[in-house]
Enzyme design. Structure first.
Site, PDB file in Angstrom:
ATOM      1  N   TYR A 151       0.814  -1.219   0.000  1.00  0.00           N
ATOM      2  CA  TYR A 151       0.000   0.000   0.000  1.00  0.00           C
ATOM      3  C   TYR A 151       0.842   1.261   0.000  1.00  0.00           C
ATOM      4  O   TYR A 151       0.312   2.367  -0.089  1.00  0.00           O
ATOM      5  CB  TYR A 151      -0.932   0.026   1.215  1.00  0.00           C
ATOM      6  CG  TYR A 151      -2.175  -0.765   0.993  1.00  0.00           C
ATOM      7  CD1 TYR A 151      -2.096  -2.121   0.749  1.00  0.00           C
ATOM      8  CD2 TYR A 151      -3.424  -0.170   1.026  1.00  0.00           C
ATOM      9  CE1 TYR A 151      -3.222  -2.870   0.540  1.00  0.00           C
ATOM     10  CE2 TYR A 151      -4.556  -0.908   0.821  1.00  0.00           C
ATOM     11  CZ  TYR A 151      -4.459  -2.257   0.575  1.00  0.00           C
ATOM     12  OH  TYR A 151      -5.582  -2.995   0.369  1.00  0.00           O
ATOM     13  N   LYS A 221       1.903 -13.937   6.046  1.00  0.00           N
ATOM     14  CA  LYS A 221       2.212 -14.963   5.039  1.00  0.00           C
ATOM     15  C   LYS A 221       3.724 -15.174   5.018  1.00  0.00           C
ATOM     16  O   LYS A 221       4.366 -15.196   3.951  1.00  0.00           O
ATOM     17  CB  LYS A 221       1.724 -14.506   3.649  1.00  0.00           C
ATOM     18  CG  LYS A 221       0.254 -14.706   3.396  1.00  0.00           C
ATOM     19  CD  LYS A 221      -0.156 -16.150   3.214  1.00  0.00           C
ATOM     20  CE  LYS A 221       0.377 -16.757   1.943  1.00  0.00           C
ATOM     21  NZ  LYS A 221      -0.001 -18.206   1.835  1.00  0.00           N
ATOM     22  N   ASP A 287      -3.930 -17.448   5.067  1.00  0.00           N
ATOM     23  CA  ASP A 287      -4.970 -18.225   4.360  1.00  0.00           C
ATOM     24  C   ASP A 287      -5.698 -19.188   5.305  1.00  0.00           C
ATOM     25  O   ASP A 287      -6.930 -19.306   5.271  1.00  0.00           O
ATOM     26  CB  ASP A 287      -4.397 -18.970   3.139  1.00  0.00           C
ATOM     27  CG  ASP A 287      -3.048 -19.579   3.410  1.00  0.00           C
ATOM     28  OD1 ASP A 287      -2.109 -18.831   3.707  1.00  0.00           O
ATOM     29  OD2 ASP A 287      -2.931 -20.808   3.357  1.00  0.00           O
TER      30      ASP A 287
END
Ligand code: NAD
Length: 425
Positions: A151, A221, A287
């Site tokens: 971002y 992650k 996830d």
């Protein structure tokens, strides 16, 4: 008119007078109508809680279409300066100008004030239509890092000279051969720092301790992005041990004990830590986390995560309690005291001026704001009035369409209903 006073941030604390000046941006599209409804409720709750001894002095500042129409500027310098000076502001949704030189006004505001925490509490309100069998098991507080990650906006379009230069630099200087189609790749950069991680995770842990929550989960992650997302996990755990020592028990400690002394001892130590009221610090791969929040939401409490994961997680969690239209949000810098509290939905332009939609996202953001100011009684009144309206099924169109035997109220009518509850409670 009451003369207001500026908030002050001193020794890590907000000092709030009885008549604080709070700048507000009413927002575009449905912004003006939800702001009007919300402001009426805020003023009624302050009056009820403090019987005239305290009052907010609202000060309008311009941003978005209204600012552009009046000043030719989407985000006037004066608006930024006023918010910087008064520390805390509240805003409705803003149109993202297309081709206006801004990616997003919201992102600009967050970057200018270095609002590094995007805080989203997600809980179920009885009566809200939800896709889950037990939406009441979801009760989490999300701390999303707000200034880093992809971002940061460092990216270059495919086939531009900048992308070509960067790709060629990576290939010649770093021997990178993994870019599958180098001639036609757009390319972005993902900065994740130790400082950025630490200030976010510190905020999450302090909040969890203050509110006697059970755990903080670092969601990442790191299995794939070892140094960026993996760094987030590593720095998060290290900070927890270093700064909060005895108050926390980390999964890293659990794993270490398990390796050295066996699983039974590790389980024993975890149980003892829980009994002693220690905050459990754990981590989860993003996830699996998204699967888990649907299947076992009660395993999670406070969440600390990076910017992109946090974006997905916030909406996924809000949706599972049916609250995507009423989810509140705050953008905070706990080192300077700055905070912008905001409706999390957009401007819903097709409903603008119809006085139909739900002001609850802005209202609940206001409840967060009053809590941040230390006016907890006001925060409680606002939240309780919404809880009551939902139980009574006196709701706006978005909920009435999904409830049996609901009483349909307009946006302003819903605000009046809450005021009635506040005044008679
Ligand atoms: P949106 O949230 O404005 O609207 C999507 C749908 O959600 C609406 O059609 C409506 O059905 C529902 N909805 C939205 N607000 C609601 C409310 N208060 N009560 C009940 N239902 C509600 O999303 P969009 O159409 O993708 O975006 C429109 C504009 O808003 C764009 O310019 C976008 O950039 C901007 N936006 C701003 C913010 C912000 O300022 N925080 C956030 C998201 C989008």
């Amino acid at each position: 008119m009451t003369k207001g006073e500026k908030l002050v941030f001193s020794n890590g604390q907000l000092v709030v007078s009885d008549y604080p000046i709070i700048p507000f941006i009413e927002g575009d599209g449905i912004g003006p109508e939800i702001w009007q409804a919300a402001k009426t409720v805020f003023d009624a709750a302050v009056e009820k809680a403090y019987q005239g001894k305290r009052k907010v002095v609202w000060q309008e500042v311009l941003a978005g279409e209204k600012a552009f129409n009046q000043t030719g500027d989407w985000l006037p310098e004066e608006t930024l300066e006023t918010i910087k000076k008064h520390l805390v502001a509240i805003k409705g949704p803003l149109t993202t100008p297309i081709g206006g030189g801004f990616r997003s006004l919201n992102v600009t505001l967050r970057q200018e004030l270095d609002l590094y925490i995007c805080y989203r509490p997600v809980r179920y309100f009885t009566g809200v239509p939800s896709p889950l069998k037990h939406p009441e098991h979801t009760d989490m507080m999300i701390f999303r890092e707000n200034t880093e990650d992809i971002y940061a906006g460092i990216e270059f379009p495919a086939e531009s000279s900048d992308a070509e230069k960067l790709i060629s630099y990576l290939r010649t200087e770093f021997g990178v051969e993994k870019i599958r189609f180098p001639k036609t790749s757009a390319i972005g950069i993902k900065p994740v720092s130790k400082e950025g991680t630490e200030r976010l995770v510190r905020g999450a842990i302090e909040h969890a301790l203050k509110h006697q929550r059970k755990s903080v989960t670092l969601v990442h992650k790191g299995n794939i992005m070892k140094f960026t997302e993996g760094g987030f996990k590593k720095w998060g755990y290290t900070l927890a041990e270093r700064e909060f020592g005895d108050q926390v028990f980390t999964w890293e400690t659990y794993e270490k004990v398990k390796k050295e002394l066996g699983k039974t001892e590790a389980e024993h130590q975890l149980l003892e830590a829980e009994k002693a009221g220690k905050l459990i610090i754990k981590d989860r791969i993003a996830d699996i986390f998204l699967q888990d929040i649907l299947l076992h939401p009660d395993k999670y409490d406070v969440i600390a995560t990076l910017n992109l994961n946090g974006d997905y997680i916030s909406d996924a969690l809000a949706a599972q309690v049916g609250g995507i239209g009423i989810a509140p949000g705050a953008n905070l810098n706990l080192q300077t005291g700055h905070g912008i509290f905001e409706a999390t939905h957009g401007t819903a332009p097709e409903f603008a001026g119809l006085n139909q939609l739900n002001p609850s996202s802005l209202l609940l953001s206001g409840a967060l704001m009053f809590e941040y100011l230390g006016w907890d009684a006001v925060s409680r009144l606002i939240t309780e009035s919404i809880e009551q309206a939902l139980v009574n099924k006196t709701v706006t169109k978005d909920f009435a369409d999904q409830m049996d035997q609901a009483t349909l109220l307009s946006c302003s009518g819903f605000g009046e209903e809450l005021v009635r509850f506040i005044q008679t409670t």
